[in-house]
Motif scaffolding. Sequence first.
Motif, PDB file in Angstrom:
ATOM      1  N   SER A   1      -5.695   4.789  -4.568  1.00 44.83           N
ATOM      2  CA  SER A   1      -4.388   4.448  -4.776  1.00 44.83           C
ATOM      3  C   SER A   1      -3.817   3.559  -3.897  1.00 44.83           C
TER       4      SER A   1
ATOM      5  N   ILE B   1      -2.298  -0.062  -5.139  1.00 38.71           N
ATOM      6  CA  ILE B   1      -1.032  -0.468  -4.561  1.00 38.71           C
ATOM      7  C   ILE B   1      -0.880  -1.907  -4.162  1.00 38.71           C
TER       8      ILE B   1
ATOM      9  N   ILE C   1       8.999   2.607  -5.291  1.00 42.48           N
ATOM     10  CA  ILE C   1       7.859   3.281  -5.304  1.00 42.48           C
ATOM     11  C   ILE C   1       7.730   4.557  -4.826  1.00 42.48           C
TER      12      ILE C   1
ATOM     13  N   GLY D   1       6.833   8.241  -6.316  1.00 43.43           N
ATOM     14  CA  GLY D   1       5.538   9.046  -6.064  1.00 43.43           C
ATOM     15  C   GLY D   1       6.166  10.410  -5.586  1.00 43.43           C
TER      16      GLY D   1
ATOM     17  N   TRP E   1       1.913   6.669  -2.414  1.00 45.25           N
ATOM     18  CA  TRP E   1       3.088   5.800  -2.775  1.00 45.25           C
ATOM     19  C   TRP E   1       3.984   6.041  -1.730  1.00 45.25           C
TER      20      TRP E   1
END
Length: 484
Positions: free
Chosen positions: A340, A344, A358, A362, A395
């Motif tokens: 992840s 990102i 974001i 998340g 996130w």
Amino acid sequence: MKKNIKLEAPDGGWGYLVCIGMSMPFTCILGNFPSFGLIFGDFLKSIGAETSAIAFITSAFFCSLSFAGLFANNLFKRFSIRTVGIVGGVLYFMGSVMQIYVKSTVQLTVAYSLFQGIAAGLIIPSCYTIFNSYFVKKRVFVMSLTQTLIGIGTMLYPVIVQKLIDWYGFRGCLLVLAAINSHAILGMILLQPVEWHMKKVEVNDEEIEEDRTEPLMSAEERRQEPQDTLNVQPNESLATRMGSIVSLGNWNGPIALSGASVEFQPFPNKPTLWQAIVDFLDLSLLKDPIYLNIVLGMSFCLYSDMAFFTLQPLYLFELKYTKTETANIIAIGAAADMISRVVIAVSAIFVPVSSRFIYVAGAFFTFIARFAFLEVFDFTRMAIITAILGFLRTWFHVTMSLVVAEHLPMKRFASGYGLFMFLQGNIMFLIGPIVGYVRDRTQDYALTFHCLNFFMALCVFPWIMEMIYVKCRKQNKSADHDLN
């Protein structure tokens, strides 16, 4: 035409060794959280301490970290950043050695929560301050590579811990982990001052004049435009120059400072002790309701996330998972976390999205996924849902400092983020033992996880309501302006 020499950030060179250095303590610190129950679960159970003890110990860790991080910026003004980092590395290693001999929860609290908590509070801002001084143009790209390296270490950490317990037992495992954690000192030694490695660039008088007369960018432009140069005066200290970009406790993401049009009115100047506290902690920030909503939401979210992954191994043991299966599930979640981070970093280059959006996305999807977590029991589905949760937690971990930076002006970022870490640590210290007490009284992990999800909701829904309110208010103002 006359040439002048300007010093710029190296954007490489020794900076890559700095990245390796900061990955050493970060791997130990971040890898230890999901493995805490794996390491000390049987020990705490043998001395009659249960979930409440784990909740108190981890909450006290964050409390110590927040206080140390709050004072780190002042330490940077008295000592070199490298010295502060090395002291943090030594304290972290000392805490690891003390854990080998613990026989009670009090001793474990001193070794883990006090020594290692203070150490983490010194290490984290030292690493991010030095990193931001070495990299300007390549900051996001290099940070993504560094985070990938940290993610690999975090992914392997629980698997290594389980193997060490199988091979050497509880005390032997702690002995080897102390040796591994000693690399935090080596990592801090690699944080050489950027003044030793600055690049000399020739510039003419016209370029210097352009730099002086160039108009300031708007807040939106500063949010999207990285800093291109880092001008350094020979006698100017790094602590002074970096005061506005110190990240006090940001664990997982690069620092992206931005401007904002927000202005705050300070409290009246009075020669009192209270005024000194207000000035030192910059408490006037709490008069801004949006900032207050941001820091409270992030504090509840971070506690909910950390407590969830700390209790997950104990919950899996309750479901009769073996230690090997538990370690593999934790490693799968860490692997998803690492993937992840890369996603990102890459997507941010092509799709500019607000960091706060974001973050709340998340947190919202994590809130939903946790209900599914309590409905799965076999290994395959548990591994899948843990991977989803691991992917989502990045996130809001990576964007923590960016959310604050988007809202505050540059000159108040350091104090604003430090105040957030102070509030976050104390909130964790207060509500952590309460959740542990609920678990021990009810003997119900499902109820405990629902409590943690409630704290996640305290971030998600106030933020969504605020965003809707602000958007509606802007639309109404725009409509009134059109009518006029």
